[in-house]
Design an enzyme around this catalytic site. Structure first.
Site, mmCIF file in Angstrom:
data_model
loop_
_atom_site.group_PDB
_atom_site.id
_atom_site.type_symbol
_atom_site.label_atom_id
_atom_site.label_comp_id
_atom_site.label_asym_id
_atom_site.label_seq_id
_atom_site.Cartn_x
_atom_site.Cartn_y
_atom_site.Cartn_z
ATOM 1 N N SER A 67 0.785 -1.245 0.000
ATOM 2 C CA SER A 67 0.000 0.000 0.000
ATOM 3 C C SER A 67 0.809 1.283 0.000
ATOM 4 O O SER A 67 0.223 2.369 -0.102
ATOM 5 C CB SER A 67 -0.970 0.009 1.191
ATOM 6 O OG SER A 67 -2.115 -0.764 0.906
ATOM 7 N N LYS B 219 0.201 3.827 -2.739
ATOM 8 C CA LYS B 219 -0.773 4.928 -2.679
ATOM 9 C C LYS B 219 -0.095 6.295 -2.611
ATOM 10 O O LYS B 219 -0.699 7.314 -2.977
ATOM 11 C CB LYS B 219 -1.710 4.733 -1.490
ATOM 12 C CG LYS B 219 -2.634 3.526 -1.616
ATOM 13 C CD LYS B 219 -3.575 3.420 -0.422
ATOM 14 C CE LYS B 219 -4.549 2.268 -0.564
ATOM 15 N NZ LYS B 219 -3.937 0.942 -0.394
ATOM 16 N N SER C 113 -5.843 4.017 4.204
ATOM 17 C CA SER C 113 -5.396 3.060 3.187
ATOM 18 C C SER C 113 -6.603 2.582 2.383
ATOM 19 O O SER C 113 -6.851 1.375 2.235
ATOM 20 C CB SER C 113 -4.655 1.878 3.807
ATOM 21 O OG SER C 113 -3.872 1.225 2.833
#
Length: 553
Positions: free
Chosen positions: A199, A202, A376
């Site tokens: 993640s 991102k 997230s």
């Protein structure tokens, strides 16, 4: 977006006192939560003391995400109790403190739904009001070097190298540490090696989207009436935060859209419509390569509440199998409650001749980016990747989004060698990023000449307080998975802001940290081949804590 000067702490006392007075009702309402947070505040006060002592006059620019010990008390009373977001998408404590300081201007966080009188959301008519320039909450970022102990690159190597040898970090690892003020790399190992980023992808998605669209861009959902046919089309605008809940909490409201649409139809003496829905803004398959998964809905231009089938607003949850159809069915019921009979909805495409009846818009992109990073949010990440593709003249599918992200980062002058994007969320294990690119993204977001990217930093979860770091950097976290009992992380709570990344066998952490002498560093730690996710997270947290505990140049 929050960009304010870091004033000398000594002169901040009266303003902090006013801020405390302004938020006292919220703190009193949250007494139980504040009491439970007291040990954390005490730790934060102890941790912040040497850093505050080292702060001198500010430079020409400073990005701040923090305040003195009194500011930490606000964080305990407001952030912990009321949560990090208010109805406009701004952090609650920052908004309250900014109002207390009588600041004006700032980023337009908006009312979200653009409702008019009589709408279910209860919001007022007219354009959204600009939110005040938010004051700081946690430990200051970007202070000039003070009198605290400093170490050179060799000392930093001595600090980090032993921690990187922790077996919990698996077979491969990489690390990069930079000074965000100068952009100078202070430490690096394997910085050009390609890793599965999970993640932390991102961060790249956020930078690319803000570069392509700007922080004030909004995602708009509309209704359109086809002439002479009675067909009403619900046109998806790619806003996964569109909500059907009674309290929209600052988001675009499907109820408001139904109210405005029904009013417009009645003005044309229309009481019955054939309802269709349009998802053609996006292209290709909406099925992520990971398949059906509670971490992500099918990617489509129309959905309500991220297609969640429960009352959750973040984290894993069961999703509707067809998010667009589910949203359209909900919209049909809302229309009928407002005196408009609607047929069972089916897919269609609004023509160029269709008359737009009503619109609702999301909070600005700056707020969406903060929400995506803090929580997230995979659905938002995939939506922003597709909007980046649309703004870049590419196909709005997984491949187009990946290509657009790569292109936008290259346009910023960042080296994308070794990078390979396959989605916007980082759920695809085929994604590749380097530690050097991640710290490059953080350095770019901190660039004073690029204020449009600042929410990449303000959206990062705060250690021990918000989002995916709320349960880390605490005494409880130190008791779990710690290989070295002397290497606690609780004292770094509030000083580390970082994006987490977790997949099976992969653990990553990238963000910012305040050192003993008040400097702000950017860091990226990537680990591959891990076998114990909890132990790997603890090892990563100790690396970030080590940066907070040393003075680094």
């Amino acid at each position: 977006m929050v960009v304010v000067g870091l004033r000398p702490w000594r002169s901040a006392g009266p303003r902090i006192a006013r801020a405390v007075d302004a938020v006292r009702p919220a703190v009193l309402r949250s007494a139980r939560a504040a009491r439970s947070a007291a040990p954390r505040v005490a730790r934060l006060a102890r941790a912040a003391a040497p850093r505050l002592a080292g702060v001198t006059a500010p430079g020409t620019w400073r990005y701040t995400a923090g305040a003195a010990t009194a500011g930490l008390a606000l964080a305990a009373g407001v952030v912990t109790a009321a949560g990090p977001w208010d109805s406009t998408g701004q952090r609650t404590a920052e908004h309250d403190r900014a109002v207390a300081q009588e600041h004006t201007g700032g980023a337009d966080h908006g009312t979200g739904s653009g409702a008019d009188p009589g709408a279910d959301s209860g919001t007022a008519a007219g354009p959204p009001r600009p939110a005040p320039s938010a004051g700081s909450v946690l430990a200051g970022l970007g202070a000039t070097t003070g009198t605290g102990r400093t170490t050179g690159g060799t000392a930093l190597t001595d600090v980090l190298s032993p921690l990187l040898k922790d077996s919990a970090l698996g077979a491969r690892h990489a690390a990069s540490v930079v000074d965000l003020t100068t952009g100078k790399r202070l430490y690096g190992t394997g910085t050009g090696a390609a890793f599965t980023p999970a993640s932390t992808t991102k961060i790249a998605t956020a930078v690319a989207a803000l570069t392509a669209l700007g922080p004030d861009h909004r995602l708009t959902t509309r209704t359109a009436l086809e002439p002479d046919t009675g067909e009403l089309v619900l046109v998806g605008g790619g806003d996964p935060t569109l909500t059907a809940r009674a309290d929209p909490n600052g988001l675009a409201s499907l109820r408001t859209l139904a109210t405005k649409t029904a009013r417009a139809l009645k003005k044309q003496d229309v009481r019955e419509v054939t309802l269709s829905y349009d998802t053609t803004l996006y292209a290709g398959s909406g099925a992520h390569p990971i398949g059906v998964n509670d971490n992500l809905a099918t990617v489509t231009a129309l959905m309500a509440d991220e297609a969640r089938t429960d009352d959750s607003t973040s984290g894993p949850a069961a999703r509707e199998s067809d998010p667009a159809a589910a949203a359209a069915r909900t919209f049909a019921k809302l229309l009928e409650q407002r005196g408009i009979k609607a047929s069972a909805p089916g897919p269609s495409k609004a023509t160029g001749r269709a008359d737009t009846l009503a619109t609702v818009s999301s909070p600005p992109l700056s707020a969406l980016v903060e929400r995506m990073l803090t929580n997230s949010d995979n659905d938002l990440a995939e939506a922003l990747a597709r909007h980046t593709a649309l703004a870049s003249g590419k196909k709005a599918d997984f491949e187009g989004g990946a290509a657009a992200i790569t292109a936008r980062l290259g346009q910023l002058g960042l080296s994308v060698k070794g990078a390979d994007f396959h989605d916007g969320s980082g759920l695809d294990r085929a994604d590749r990023l380097t530690a050097g690119l991640l710290t490059g993204l953080l350095t770019t977001a901190a660039d004073p000449d690029r204020p449009e990217l600042r929410t990449v930093l303000t959206g990062l979860p705060v250690a021990g307080f918000t989002g995916t770091l709320s349960s880390r950097y605490t005494d409880d976290a130190d008791d779990i998975g710690t290989h070295d009992d002397t290497a606690g992380t609780a004292d770094a709570a509030g000083l580390v802001r970082a994006k987490t990344g977790t997949l099976t066998g992969v653990n990553t952490l990238a963000g910012t940290v305040v050192t003993q002498d008040g400097r702000v560093l950017g860091f990226a730690f990537l680990a591959d081949g891990t076998t114990d996710a909890q132990a790997a997270q603890s090892a990563l947290d100790r690396l970030a804590t080590a940066l907070a505990d040393c003075g680094c140049r």
